[in-house]
Design an enzyme around this catalytic site. Structure first.
Site, PDB file in Angstrom:
ATOM      1  N   ARG A  49       0.808  -1.218   0.000  1.00 37.66           N
ATOM      2  CA  ARG A  49       0.000   0.000   0.000  1.00 37.66           C
ATOM      3  C   ARG A  49       0.849   1.280   0.000  1.00 37.66           C
ATOM      4  NH1 ARG A  49      -2.944  -3.609  -1.308  1.00 37.66           N
ATOM      5  NH2 ARG A  49      -5.146  -3.785  -0.746  1.00 37.66           N
ATOM      6  N   LEU A  50       2.112   1.150  -0.408  1.00 39.91           N
ATOM      7  CA  LEU A  50       2.977   2.324  -0.550  1.00 39.91           C
ATOM      8  C   LEU A  50       2.876   2.821  -1.988  1.00 39.91           C
ATOM      9  CD1 LEU A  50       6.081   1.172   1.528  1.00 39.91           C
ATOM     10  CD2 LEU A  50       4.159   2.607   2.248  1.00 39.91           C
TER      11      LEU A  50
END
Length: 209
Positions: free
Chosen positions: A187-188
């Site tokens: 989720r970066l």
């Protein structure tokens, strides 16, 4: 229902000079490489004078350095909203590529000549539909809509020119910001946003995911 996104991302160094150029790159990849169904489908979000929002899916019909163009009934809810509040958001949800593009800007009506030129390219049935549907209004039954269409089809048979409805036309959204979102692992995600400057240039900024 969670999916791990790709490792590859997008960097500032590889971005095009303008958001429209960058959009053209991603749009081509969505259409010709990923073969997405209707990559020009976008969620158009508007708000009325009191700030009440509404969203719907509309097809992008043209884009260039002047903006992003779509067509609609000027009596529809979206058009009424834009008459009161011209600020609009366009979202291109290219889920299979773990990408999305968000355009925020100001919508203005296209000229009648431009509208007429596009209207002539539409299929005959779609031209009739622009007359038959009083978009966003309440109707009694489906049969009422079909009866209206049938009457128009009899009046303008295939091959006969259908006049451009005075209540139908385009909007061009001049972008103020354009964000390119690429899903990444853990989720970066990469979020790179072009921001319009007063001198006509674009500033690029990275947003935290």
């Amino acid at each position: 229902m969670r999916k791990q996104y790709r490792a590859e991302g997008v960097s500032e160094a590889e971005l095009a000079a303008t958001p429209v150029e960058q959009f053209a790159r991603w749009f081509k990849q969505a259409a010709t490489e990923a073969h997405l169904f209707e990559p020009n489908a976008m969620v158009v979000s508007t708000a009325d004078a009191e700030g009440r929002p509404s969203s719907r899916t509309v097809l992008l019909k043209q884009f260039d350095e002047q903006g992003f163009v779509f067509y609609t009934n000027y009596d529809s809810r979206k058009a009424r909203d834009l008459a009161e509040n011209p600020y609009v958001s366009l979202l291109f949800p290219w889920h299979p590529m773990a990408r999305q593009v968000i355009v925020s800007g100001v919508a203005r009506r296209t000229g009648r000549d431009e509208t007429a030129a596009y209207f002539r390219t539409r299929p005959h049935g779609s031209q009739l539909g622009a007359w038959a549907s009083e978009q966003s209004s309440v109707i009694g039954t489906r049969a009422d809509l079909e009866a209206s269409y049938a009457e128009l089809a009899a009046r303008y048979p295939e091959g006969e020119q259908v006049p451009v409805p005075p209540h139908w036309g385009g909007f061009r959204v001049a972008p103020r910001t354009v964000e390119f979102w690429q899903g990444r692992e853990n989720r970066l995600h990469d979020r790179l946003r072009y921001v319009a400057e007063a001198d006509g240039s674009w500033r690029v900024e990275r947003l935290s995911p």
